[in-house]
Enzyme design. Structure first.
Site, PDB file in Angstrom:
ATOM      1  N   HIS A   3       0.839  -1.206   0.000  1.00 56.86           N
ATOM      2  CA  HIS A   3       0.000   0.000   0.000  1.00 56.86           C
ATOM      3  C   HIS A   3       0.864   1.242   0.000  1.00 56.86           C
ATOM      4  O   HIS A   3       0.528   2.248  -0.600  1.00 56.86           O
ATOM      5  CB  HIS A   3      -0.952  -0.034   1.192  1.00 56.86           C
ATOM      6  CG  HIS A   3      -2.107  -0.965   0.940  1.00 56.86           C
ATOM      7  ND1 HIS A   3      -2.950  -0.796  -0.135  1.00 56.86           N
ATOM      8  CD2 HIS A   3      -2.507  -2.080   1.570  1.00 56.86           C
ATOM      9  CE1 HIS A   3      -3.855  -1.773  -0.132  1.00 56.86           C
ATOM     10  NE2 HIS A   3      -3.600  -2.560   0.903  1.00 56.86           N
ATOM     11  N   PHE A   5       3.452   1.819  -1.590  1.00 52.52           N
ATOM     12  CA  PHE A   5       3.741   2.200  -2.977  1.00 52.52           C
ATOM     13  C   PHE A   5       2.518   2.828  -3.603  1.00 52.52           C
ATOM     14  O   PHE A   5       2.575   3.970  -4.080  1.00 52.52           O
ATOM     15  CB  PHE A   5       4.184   0.989  -3.805  1.00 52.52           C
ATOM     16  CG  PHE A   5       4.203   1.297  -5.284  1.00 52.52           C
ATOM     17  CD1 PHE A   5       3.221   0.802  -6.132  1.00 52.52           C
ATOM     18  CD2 PHE A   5       5.182   2.125  -5.804  1.00 52.52           C
ATOM     19  CE1 PHE A   5       3.235   1.120  -7.497  1.00 52.52           C
ATOM     20  CE2 PHE A   5       5.199   2.464  -7.162  1.00 52.52           C
ATOM     21  CZ  PHE A   5       4.216   1.947  -8.001  1.00 52.52           C
ATOM     22  N   VAL A 142       8.112 -10.735 -12.547  1.00 52.02           N
ATOM     23  CA  VAL A 142       9.390 -10.828 -11.807  1.00 52.02           C
ATOM     24  C   VAL A 142       9.651 -12.303 -11.590  1.00 52.02           C
ATOM     25  O   VAL A 142       8.755 -13.048 -11.170  1.00 52.02           O
ATOM     26  CB  VAL A 142       9.286 -10.081 -10.452  1.00 52.02           C
ATOM     27  CG1 VAL A 142      10.524 -10.341  -9.602  1.00 52.02           C
ATOM     28  CG2 VAL A 142       9.086  -8.585 -10.689  1.00 52.02           C
ATOM     29  N   LYS A 149      11.459  -8.716  -3.407  1.00 52.97           N
ATOM     30  CA  LYS A 149      12.608  -7.800  -3.357  1.00 52.97           C
ATOM     31  C   LYS A 149      12.127  -6.392  -3.725  1.00 52.97           C
ATOM     32  O   LYS A 149      12.931  -5.529  -4.033  1.00 52.97           O
ATOM     33  CB  LYS A 149      13.682  -8.245  -4.360  1.00 52.97           C
ATOM     34  CG  LYS A 149      14.584  -9.389  -3.886  1.00 52.97           C
ATOM     35  CD  LYS A 149      15.593  -9.745  -4.986  1.00 52.97           C
ATOM     36  CE  LYS A 149      16.549 -10.821  -4.525  1.00 52.97           C
ATOM     37  NZ  LYS A 149      17.591 -10.337  -3.600  1.00 52.97           N
ATOM     38  N   ARG A 150      10.798  -6.216  -3.772  1.00 50.96           N
ATOM     39  CA  ARG A 150      10.229  -4.917  -4.112  1.00 50.96           C
ATOM     40  C   ARG A 150      10.692  -4.439  -5.492  1.00 50.96           C
ATOM     41  O   ARG A 150      10.900  -3.246  -5.710  1.00 50.96           O
ATOM     42  CB  ARG A 150      10.573  -3.864  -3.040  1.00 50.96           C
ATOM     43  CG  ARG A 150      10.255  -4.270  -1.619  1.00 50.96           C
ATOM     44  CD  ARG A 150       8.794  -4.530  -1.342  1.00 50.96           C
ATOM     45  NE  ARG A 150       7.951  -3.356  -1.560  1.00 50.96           N
ATOM     46  CZ  ARG A 150       6.669  -3.423  -1.886  1.00 50.96           C
ATOM     47  NH1 ARG A 150       6.075  -4.600  -2.057  1.00 50.96           N
ATOM     48  NH2 ARG A 150       5.959  -2.334  -2.069  1.00 50.96           N
ATOM     49  N   LEU A 389      -5.139  -8.002 -23.454  1.00 54.77           N
ATOM     50  CA  LEU A 389      -4.541  -9.286 -23.830  1.00 54.77           C
ATOM     51  C   LEU A 389      -3.904  -9.958 -22.612  1.00 54.77           C
ATOM     52  O   LEU A 389      -3.514  -9.287 -21.675  1.00 54.77           O
ATOM     53  CB  LEU A 389      -3.473  -9.057 -24.914  1.00 54.77           C
ATOM     54  CG  LEU A 389      -4.032  -8.400 -26.181  1.00 54.77           C
ATOM     55  CD1 LEU A 389      -2.877  -8.056 -27.116  1.00 54.77           C
ATOM     56  CD2 LEU A 389      -5.035  -9.327 -26.839  1.00 54.77           C
TER      57      LEU A 389
END
Ligand SMILES: COc1cccc(CC(=N)NC(=O)c2cccnc2OC2CCNCC2)c1
Length: 389
Positions: A3, A5, A142, A149-150, A389
């Site tokens: 949150h 971020f 990722v 690892k953010r 997509l």
């Protein structure tokens, strides 16, 4: 931390009262001057470096394919993982007006291994009455070994910076997770085409009061389409299909504005990527269109079957036949093409046929999001015309 971020981003916050009339709809932040946009890439952990993926390079598209097929989105039970093909990725990333600057990779400095990716493609999206130049963000991935690892926030900030550098201030994206704050929350539905395989791989379950023979019979489809004259779309149809789709999309609160070039790119049949069928009208006009894209899923850890061949409903317009008949033809044509399942969201007019055509509800939701654009009211799925997509 997640949150933290999203609380720093120009998106409608959970705390914001939608009913508060005082906040005007539209851009949340005014555009910056391009010359004021941060020039240097965001900082990665020291062992990693940014790269731009050239999707025209045979080797690099393999690297993107390999990263995604091993590390991209799985279903809630981790039984299936999207297996976008190389051809599909090239098609999805090379929309007219694309830039490789928005095909962003992260490599390990020592091994040069591609360990993360995020993409954007340019689109003109109408939100109610405003036509906004946006980036369609997709394929954020990722590597499984680098989770928590953010890295995702860094990837999102970096593609935002690069989108800003091209004087573009809004974006649209979808996710299976709830983030601040969904524009629309859609359910997905599945129509069995090969019920025996779907049950063998655990995608579907035999109903308690049904035998396998009865289940196969239940989902049986005619060998040939019902609509007379339905045929694959070809290049000469592009102007008429553009007119048909443009008129059709007007009725939705959010929809793409598609040029003939974009219609040609998105809808002209490409093996293993996209299938489109039309019914011709008078004087070269097209009265009906049905289309679906090819997105197989890897079946995780199943010795007998490695792939689920899935078709995803794309753009469908019925003006000379009932929509149910057109979509039955889509199912018949997908079955002829050896698809195992036909997937659709409850967007556009899809609610009108899902139950009658024997779709079953999926176990999750797909949320649509806008970046830097406020709408005071969440949209109903039927108000969504845009297919991602
Ligand atoms: C069957 O294999 C799967 C492999 C990974 C995830 C899911 C469930 C899922 N998340 N499905 C969808 O998001 C979905 C279901 C129906 C129609 N479109 C969809 O997503 C599209 C649009 C967003 N990008 C992925 C493809 C299923």
């Amino acid at each position: 931390a997640a949150h933290a971020f999203w609380e720093t981003q120009p998106v409608t916050q959970f705390s914001a009262e939608r009913s508060a009339p005082e906040l005007p709809e539209g851009a949340i932040q005014p555009p910056q001057k391009v010359e004021d946009v941060r020039q240097e890439p965001y900082k990665l952990p020291s062992a990693y470096e940014w790269c731009t993926c050239d999707v025209n390079d045979a080797q690099e598209i393999v690297e993107v394919y390999t990263l995604l097929t091993n590390n991209y989105v799985e279903d809630d039970d981790n039984m299936f993982r999207f297996d976008y093909s190389k051809e599909f990725l090239r098609w999805a990333l090379k929309l007219p007006g694309y830039t490789s600057q928005w095909h962003i990779g992260v490599r390990a400095k020592t091994s040069k291994k591609l360990v993360a990716f995020i993409s954007g493609v340019p689109a003109r999206i109408r939100v109610q009455s405003a036509v906004v130049r946006m980036a369609e963000i997709n394929f954020l991935c990722v590597h499984k070994k680098l989770r928590s690892k953010r890295l995702a926030p860094v990837l999102i900030r970096e593609i935002t910076r690069r989108v800003h550098l091209r004087d573009t201030w809004q974006a649209v994206y979808t996710a299976g997770v709830v983030l601040p704050k969904p524009l629309a929350t859609c359910r997905y539905w599945h129509r069995s085409l090969n019920p025996k395989k779907l049950i063998d791989v655990g995608f579907s379950r035999l109903a308690r009061n049904m035998t396998m023979a009865r289940t196969i019979k239940l989902y049986k489809l005619p060998e040939q389409p019902l609509s007379p004259g339905i045929r694959p779309m070809h290049p000469a149809d592009v102007p008429a299909v553009t007119a048909l789709v443009t008129t059709y999309l007007q009725q939705f609160a959010i929809a793409p504005v598609l040029s003939e070039e974009e219609i040609a790119h998105l809808l002209l049949p490409a093996a293993g990527v996209v299938s489109s069928y039309v019914i011709g009208g008078e004087g070269g006009r097209v009265s009906d269109l049905c289309s679906f894209y090819t997105l197989p899923s890897s079946i995780i850890g199943n010795p007998e079957h490695s792939t689920l061949k899935a078709a995803y409903s794309f753009y469908n317009v019925a003006t000379s036949v009932p929509l149910e008949q057109l979509m039955t033809d889509a199912l018949i044509l997908a079955k002829q093409d050896d698809f195992d399942v036909f997937n659709a969201l409850d967007i556009q007019h899809n609610e009108a046929f899902l139950k009658d055509l024997k779709f079953g509800p999926g176990d999750g939701f797909l949320h649509y999001y806008l970046y830097n654009w406020r709408l005071n009211k969440e949209l109903q799925p039927r108000q969504v015309g845009l297919v991602m997509l």
